[in-house]
Scaffold this motif. Structure first.
Motif, PDB file in Angstrom:
ATOM      1  N   ALA A  64       0.835  -1.203   0.000  1.00  0.00           N
ATOM      2  CA  ALA A  64       0.000   0.000   0.000  1.00  0.00           C
ATOM      3  C   ALA A  64       0.868   1.251   0.000  1.00  0.00           C
ATOM      4  O   ALA A  64       0.599   2.198  -0.743  1.00  0.00           O
ATOM      5  CB  ALA A  64      -0.924   0.000   1.204  1.00  0.00           C
ATOM      6  N   LYS A  65       1.908   1.256   0.797  1.00  0.00           N
ATOM      7  CA  LYS A  65       2.768   2.434   0.890  1.00  0.00           C
ATOM      8  C   LYS A  65       3.400   2.782  -0.454  1.00  0.00           C
ATOM      9  O   LYS A  65       3.537   3.945  -0.800  1.00  0.00           O
ATOM     10  CB  LYS A  65       3.856   2.207   1.929  1.00  0.00           C
ATOM     11  N   TYR A  66       3.760   1.762  -1.227  1.00  0.00           N
ATOM     12  CA  TYR A  66       4.421   1.986  -2.520  1.00  0.00           C
ATOM     13  C   TYR A  66       3.461   1.817  -3.700  1.00  0.00           C
ATOM     14  O   TYR A  66       3.897   1.752  -4.842  1.00  0.00           O
ATOM     15  CB  TYR A  66       5.634   1.061  -2.664  1.00  0.00           C
ATOM     16  N   SER A  67       2.178   1.764  -3.425  1.00  0.00           N
ATOM     17  CA  SER A  67       1.133   1.646  -4.460  1.00  0.00           C
ATOM     18  C   SER A  67       1.388   0.472  -5.408  1.00  0.00           C
ATOM     19  O   SER A  67       1.377   0.617  -6.617  1.00  0.00           O
ATOM     20  CB  SER A  67       1.017   2.951  -5.254  1.00  0.00           C
ATOM     21  N   ILE A  68       1.604  -0.691  -4.815  1.00  0.00           N
ATOM     22  CA  ILE A  68       1.821  -1.908  -5.587  1.00  0.00           C
ATOM     23  C   ILE A  68       0.477  -2.619  -5.725  1.00  0.00           C
ATOM     24  O   ILE A  68      -0.077  -3.113  -4.756  1.00  0.00           O
ATOM     25  CB  ILE A  68       2.839  -2.847  -4.892  1.00  0.00           C
ATOM     26  N   PHE A  69      -0.052  -2.642  -6.947  1.00  0.00           N
ATOM     27  CA  PHE A  69      -1.351  -3.264  -7.199  1.00  0.00           C
ATOM     28  C   PHE A  69      -1.232  -4.502  -8.066  1.00  0.00           C
ATOM     29  O   PHE A  69      -2.189  -5.264  -8.203  1.00  0.00           O
ATOM     30  CB  PHE A  69      -2.301  -2.258  -7.862  1.00  0.00           C
ATOM     31  N   THR A  70      -0.099  -4.682  -8.703  1.00  0.00           N
ATOM     32  CA  THR A  70       0.170  -5.833  -9.545  1.00  0.00           C
ATOM     33  C   THR A  70       1.654  -6.129  -9.447  1.00  0.00           C
ATOM     34  O   THR A  70       2.420  -5.280  -8.992  1.00  0.00           O
ATOM     35  CB  THR A  70      -0.242  -5.549 -11.011  1.00  0.00           C
ATOM     36  N   ILE A  71       2.042  -7.325  -9.831  1.00  0.00           N
ATOM     37  CA  ILE A  71       3.462  -7.674  -9.802  1.00  0.00           C
ATOM     38  C   ILE A  71       3.838  -8.331 -11.123  1.00  0.00           C
ATOM     39  O   ILE A  71       2.961  -8.855 -11.806  1.00  0.00           O
ATOM     40  CB  ILE A  71       3.805  -8.595  -8.607  1.00  0.00           C
ATOM     41  N   PRO A  72       5.080  -8.293 -11.493  1.00  0.00           N
ATOM     42  CA  PRO A  72       6.206  -7.644 -10.837  1.00  0.00           C
ATOM     43  C   PRO A  72       6.157  -6.128 -11.003  1.00  0.00           C
ATOM     44  O   PRO A  72       5.513  -5.613 -11.907  1.00  0.00           O
ATOM     45  CB  PRO A  72       7.417  -8.209 -11.567  1.00  0.00           C
ATOM     46  N   VAL A  73       6.856  -5.451 -10.100  1.00  0.00           N
ATOM     47  CA  VAL A  73       6.995  -3.999 -10.160  1.00  0.00           C
ATOM     48  C   VAL A  73       8.473  -3.656  -9.954  1.00  0.00           C
ATOM     49  O   VAL A  73       9.116  -4.205  -9.064  1.00  0.00           O
ATOM     50  CB  VAL A  73       6.150  -3.289  -9.080  1.00  0.00           C
ATOM     51  N   ILE A  74       8.958  -2.751 -10.778  1.00  0.00           N
ATOM     52  CA  ILE A  74      10.314  -2.232 -10.639  1.00  0.00           C
ATOM     53  C   ILE A  74      10.198  -0.742 -10.333  1.00  0.00           C
ATOM     54  O   ILE A  74       9.553  -0.003 -11.069  1.00  0.00           O
ATOM     55  CB  ILE A  74      11.127  -2.448 -11.930  1.00  0.00           C
ATOM     56  N   LEU A  75      10.801  -0.336  -9.213  1.00  0.00           N
ATOM     57  CA  LEU A  75      10.820   1.074  -8.826  1.00  0.00           C
ATOM     58  C   LEU A  75      12.271   1.539  -8.784  1.00  0.00           C
ATOM     59  O   LEU A  75      13.111   0.893  -8.164  1.00  0.00           O
ATOM     60  CB  LEU A  75      10.205   1.276  -7.444  1.00  0.00           C
ATOM     61  N   LEU A  76      12.545   2.653  -9.435  1.00  0.00           N
ATOM     62  CA  LEU A  76      13.885   3.236  -9.429  1.00  0.00           C
ATOM     63  C   LEU A  76      13.831   4.564  -8.685  1.00  0.00           C
ATOM     64  O   LEU A  76      12.982   5.409  -8.988  1.00  0.00           O
ATOM     65  CB  LEU A  76      14.399   3.447 -10.850  1.00  0.00           C
ATOM     66  N   TYR A  77      14.725   4.705  -7.720  1.00  0.00           N
ATOM     67  CA  TYR A  77      14.815   5.930  -6.920  1.00  0.00           C
ATOM     68  C   TYR A  77      16.156   6.593  -7.156  1.00  0.00           C
ATOM     69  O   TYR A  77      17.187   5.926  -7.181  1.00  0.00           O
ATOM     70  CB  TYR A  77      14.689   5.606  -5.423  1.00  0.00           C
ATOM     71  N   VAL A  78      16.127   7.911  -7.314  1.00  0.00           N
ATOM     72  CA  VAL A  78      17.335   8.714  -7.376  1.00  0.00           C
ATOM     73  C   VAL A  78      17.210   9.748  -6.273  1.00  0.00           C
ATOM     74  O   VAL A  78      16.250  10.520  -6.229  1.00  0.00           O
ATOM     75  CB  VAL A  78      17.507   9.402  -8.750  1.00  0.00           C
ATOM     76  N   GLU A  79      18.178   9.710  -5.362  1.00  0.00           N
ATOM     77  CA  GLU A  79      18.173  10.597  -4.191  1.00  0.00           C
ATOM     78  C   GLU A  79      16.813  10.586  -3.490  1.00  0.00           C
ATOM     79  O   GLU A  79      16.217  11.621  -3.211  1.00  0.00           O
ATOM     80  CB  GLU A  79      18.600  12.006  -4.584  1.00  0.00           C
ATOM     81  N   GLN A  80      16.309   9.384  -3.245  1.00  0.00           N
ATOM     82  CA  GLN A  80      15.092   9.115  -2.480  1.00  0.00           C
ATOM     83  C   GLN A  80      13.802   9.526  -3.187  1.00  0.00           C
ATOM     84  O   GLN A  80      12.735   9.526  -2.577  1.00  0.00           O
ATOM     85  CB  GLN A  80      15.165   9.746  -1.088  1.00  0.00           C
ATOM     86  N   GLN A  81      13.884   9.863  -4.458  1.00  0.00           N
ATOM     87  CA  GLN A  81      12.694  10.234  -5.231  1.00  0.00           C
ATOM     88  C   GLN A  81      12.425   9.161  -6.283  1.00  0.00           C
ATOM     89  O   GLN A  81      13.326   8.790  -7.034  1.00  0.00           O
ATOM     90  CB  GLN A  81      12.893  11.587  -5.928  1.00  0.00           C
ATOM     91  N   GLU A  82      11.184   8.706  -6.337  1.00  0.00           N
ATOM     92  CA  GLU A  82      10.833   7.731  -7.363  1.00  0.00           C
ATOM     93  C   GLU A  82      10.869   8.406  -8.726  1.00  0.00           C
ATOM     94  O   GLU A  82      10.196   9.412  -8.944  1.00  0.00           O
ATOM     95  CB  GLU A  82       9.433   7.162  -7.107  1.00  0.00           C
ATOM     96  N   VAL A  83      11.660   7.853  -9.639  1.00  0.00           N
ATOM     97  CA  VAL A  83      11.789   8.435 -10.971  1.00  0.00           C
ATOM     98  C   VAL A  83      11.347   7.476 -12.071  1.00  0.00           C
ATOM     99  O   VAL A  83      11.207   7.882 -13.224  1.00  0.00           O
ATOM    100  CB  VAL A  83      13.231   8.922 -11.250  1.00  0.00           C
ATOM    101  N   LEU A  84      11.128   6.222 -11.713  1.00  0.00           N
ATOM    102  CA  LEU A  84      10.703   5.240 -12.710  1.00  0.00           C
ATOM    103  C   LEU A  84       9.875   4.158 -12.033  1.00  0.00           C
ATOM    104  O   LEU A  84      10.234   3.680 -10.958  1.00  0.00           O
ATOM    105  CB  LEU A  84      11.923   4.609 -13.387  1.00  0.00           C
ATOM    106  N   ARG A  85       8.777   3.804 -12.698  1.00  0.00           N
ATOM    107  CA  ARG A  85       7.911   2.728 -12.227  1.00  0.00           C
ATOM    108  C   ARG A  85       7.495   1.917 -13.445  1.00  0.00           C
ATOM    109  O   ARG A  85       6.915   2.436 -14.381  1.00  0.00           O
ATOM    110  CB  ARG A  85       6.672   3.294 -11.533  1.00  0.00           C
ATOM    111  N   GLU A  86       7.810   0.640 -13.402  1.00  0.00           N
ATOM    112  CA  GLU A  86       7.395  -0.290 -14.444  1.00  0.00           C
ATOM    113  C   GLU A  86       6.681  -1.444 -13.755  1.00  0.00           C
ATOM    114  O   GLU A  86       7.141  -1.934 -12.721  1.00  0.00           O
ATOM    115  CB  GLU A  86       8.599  -0.826 -15.229  1.00  0.00           C
ATOM    116  N   ALA A  87       5.567  -1.868 -14.333  1.00  0.00           N
ATOM    117  CA  ALA A  87       4.787  -2.919 -13.692  1.00  0.00           C
ATOM    118  C   ALA A  87       4.201  -3.881 -14.718  1.00  0.00           C
ATOM    119  O   ALA A  87       3.965  -3.518 -15.866  1.00  0.00           O
ATOM    120  CB  ALA A  87       3.664  -2.308 -12.863  1.00  0.00           C
TER     121      ALA A  87
END
Length: 108
Positions: A64-87
């Motif tokens: 819930a915190k990372y808004s994961i509703f389906t899998i797989p999910v790849i999240l990329l963070y740069v300096e603690q900011q989400e910059v890419l989400r692929e699902a």
């Protein structure tokens, strides 16, 4: 790729690494299991990207915190900011191009 086992581990991992990628999956998900080795092979090309695997069964509250509703999910963070989400339907070639562009922007 290390395995993170708690919400606290995830937060700490994102905070301590300038470029961090999280792979959310499940061992009973065929797509997740098929994509994971390909993704690990891809990450060899990006030694500055720190990577971690999150088994969703171990950290259900984090979904819930990372808004994961389906899998797989790849999240990329740069300096603690989400910059890419692929699902769900993830192309290794597309994700490679996107990561490469993001790293070039970040590293200048």
């Amino acid at each position: 790729m290390i395995k993170l086992n708690s919400a606290e581990d995830i937060e700490f991992f994102i905070q301590k690494n300038n470029i961090a990628v999280l792979y959310f999956g499940n061992s009973s998900c065929g797509v997740c299991e098929a994509l994971l080795p390909k993704f690990k092979d891809l990450l060899v090309k990006f030694p500055n990207v720190k990577s971690a695997y999150v088994e969703i069964e171990d950290v259900k509250k984090s979904m819930a915190k990372y808004s994961i509703f389906t899998i797989p999910v790849i999240l990329l963070y740069v300096e603690q900011q989400e910059v890419l989400r692929e699902a769900r339907f993830i192309s290794i070639n597309d994700i490679e191009d996107k990561i490469q562009r993001i790293i070039k922007l970040y590293e200048g």
